[in-house]
Design an enzyme around this catalytic site. Structure first.
Site, PDB file in Angstrom:
ATOM      1  N   TYR A  94      97.312  64.719  34.131  1.00 32.81           N
ATOM      2  CA  TYR A  94      96.853  64.035  35.251  1.00 32.81           C
ATOM      3  C   TYR A  94      96.606  62.681  34.703  1.00 32.81           C
ATOM      4  O   TYR A  94      96.641  61.724  35.629  1.00 32.81           O
ATOM      5  CB  TYR A  94      95.424  64.616  35.523  1.00 32.81           C
ATOM      6  CG  TYR A  94      95.768  65.759  36.416  1.00 32.81           C
ATOM      7  CD1 TYR A  94      95.670  65.595  37.897  1.00 32.81           C
ATOM      8  CD2 TYR A  94      95.694  67.207  35.814  1.00 32.81           C
ATOM      9  CE1 TYR A  94      95.815  66.782  38.581  1.00 32.81           C
ATOM     10  CE2 TYR A  94      95.678  68.556  36.572  1.00 32.81           C
ATOM     11  CZ  TYR A  94      95.809  68.028  38.161  1.00 32.81           C
ATOM     12  OH  TYR A  94      95.988  69.285  38.807  1.00 32.81           O
ATOM     13  N   GLU A 136      91.835  74.401  37.915  1.00 34.67           N
ATOM     14  CA  GLU A 136      92.883  75.147  36.955  1.00 34.67           C
ATOM     15  C   GLU A 136      92.387  75.549  35.898  1.00 34.67           C
ATOM     16  O   GLU A 136      92.815  76.793  35.509  1.00 34.67           O
ATOM     17  CB  GLU A 136      93.765  74.086  36.907  1.00 34.67           C
ATOM     18  CG  GLU A 136      94.794  73.775  38.253  1.00 34.67           C
ATOM     19  CD  GLU A 136      95.255  72.231  37.723  1.00 34.67           C
ATOM     20  OE1 GLU A 136      95.481  71.932  36.858  1.00 34.67           O
ATOM     21  OE2 GLU A 136      95.818  71.935  39.051  1.00 34.67           O
TER      22      GLU A 136
END
Length: 402
Positions: A94, A136
């Site tokens: 990310y 997640e």
């Protein structure tokens, strides 16, 4: 984020609607130039056919539109989260994506990208990354808590390779370490990773599990691509042409939010096109395991070109004959004799509406995007509640129906 920053992000919605794919295309090109190692993580076939760029553009647009209340996007977050865990996406990824996304906004918008706007989008991305990585991590934890569960990539041996039709072959995959195999929800998929010499890359692909949970193996049923094969068909063809019984492949744990509602005792209608039947077969097999306690009607509707490419034809005919509460309706593009439950032409629910429009039924649709949209719209037009219609589009999502 401050209210002012949220308004700055919302003000970019018109630009994203008009130029979103341009932005995401620039972003992916930039990221792969500066971080080429990520080519081993992303499906480069979806880069070439522009599906990934379009899907990301739609996701960014939806996030900007709902920046004041991102909670409404949780179904989308869940679906993307499952895909990310199947690809072993981690928080460090990310950070890389965020750096290139903000830089791409600056480069594409040019003088229109004020420092205030870039700061607002940086905060917006940080918020989104926090939501995604948190979700997640929950999914990763759920995987490891299962008996036989794992995260990352695990070697599996191909113990059987069975031809189901002229185009589709099933692969029976057993853990190479001899350990237990994690349970899953019917309808979920696994990611399979192979090295592609043509691209000099490791490449992952998602394949639906085409059997009910059994504690021993996963089965995937893969269509061989013909003609000029682009990267998105290379893994499938390598499985057909180079992966034999005894070969070892790498799998990630089962994932996916398109799953059978096992708590519901309502009638089930399964509607598939081509290889789209694979997750539905897993659902059907699971229902048959519990038929002693639930004999609600099951309707199986499938369409493909002809008999030679109809995978699991014999097995489904046996199920239809052996179980009174199951009936199937098959559509072929070309057929010599229309009789019984066999029809010529594309799947047309209007021709069998008395069979498939059932009170309180749950509908599961899988196939190409136009196939899903056509049958979804028919069902809604005929009074079926949207919440009763479940669908999965293979590849990056482009449908906005529910």
């Amino acid at each position: 984020m401050t209210n002012e920053q949220k308004q700055l992000v919302k003000a970019t919605v018109p630009v994203l609607k008009e130029h979103g794919v341009l932005l995401t295309t620039h972003f992916y090109n930039r990221m792969f130039i500066h971080n080429p190692e990520l080519k081993h993580v992303f499906n480069m076939g979806n880069q070439q056919n522009k599906k990934q760029q379009t899907a990301l553009a739609m996701a960014v647009l939806a996030y900007a539109e709902h920046i004041e209340n991102p909670a409404v996007l949780m179904p989308v977050v869940d679906s993307i989260g499952h895909k990310h865990t199947s690809l072993d996406i981690r928080p460090e990824h990310y950070a890389i994506v965020g750096r290139h996304l903000i830089a791409s906004i600056a480069e594409v918008l040019g003088d229109a990208a004020s420092s205030e706007l870039l700061d607002a989008w940086t905060k917006a991305y940080e918020q989104l990354a926090s939501i995604m990585t948190g979700h997640e991590q929950t999914l990763y934890s759920q995987q490891t808590e299962k008996k036989g569960g794992w995260t990352g990539w695990r070697p599996f041996a191909v113990k059987q390779k069975i031809k189901e039709s002229e185009e589709i072959t099933s692969f029976y995959l057993y853990p190479a370490d001899g350990g237990p195999v994690a349970d899953f929800q019917p309808g979920q998929y696994i990611s399979l990773r192979l090295f592609l010499p043509q691209l000099n890359l490791l490449q992952p692909r998602q394949y639906s599990i085409s059997c009910a949970p059994n504690g021993e193996y996963y089965r995937i049923s893969v269509k061989k691509e013909t003609g000029s094969v682009q990267p998105d068909g290379m893994i499938s063809n390598r499985l057909h042409n180079h992966v034999e019984e005894g070969s070892v492949v790498e799998l990630s744990a089962p994932a996916g939010s398109f799953v059978l509602n096992q708590a519901s005792e309502s009638p089930k209608v399964f509607i598939s096109g081509g290889v789209g039947q694979t997750p539905l077969i897993a659902m059907l097999e699971k229902l048959l395991q519990s038929e002693e306690t639930n004999k609600a009607q099951i309707k199986w509707v499938h369409g493909c070109r002809n008999e030679t490419v109809h995978a699991f034809k014999q097995r489904l005919a046996e199920i239809d004959g052996d179980h009174e509460h199951v009936s199937q309706h098959v559509f072929y593009d070309s057929v010599a004799d229309q009789a019984g439950n066999l029809y010529q032409g594309w799947v047309d629910l209007a021709r069998i509406q008395e069979e498939v429009l059932l009170d309180g039924a749950d509908y599961y649709i899988c196939g190409p995007a136009p196939f899903i949209a056509k049958h979804y719209e028919f069902l809604v037009a005929n009074g079926v509640e949207r919440s009763s219609i479940h669908f999965e589009e293979f590849g990056p999502s482009s449908l906005q129906l529910n």
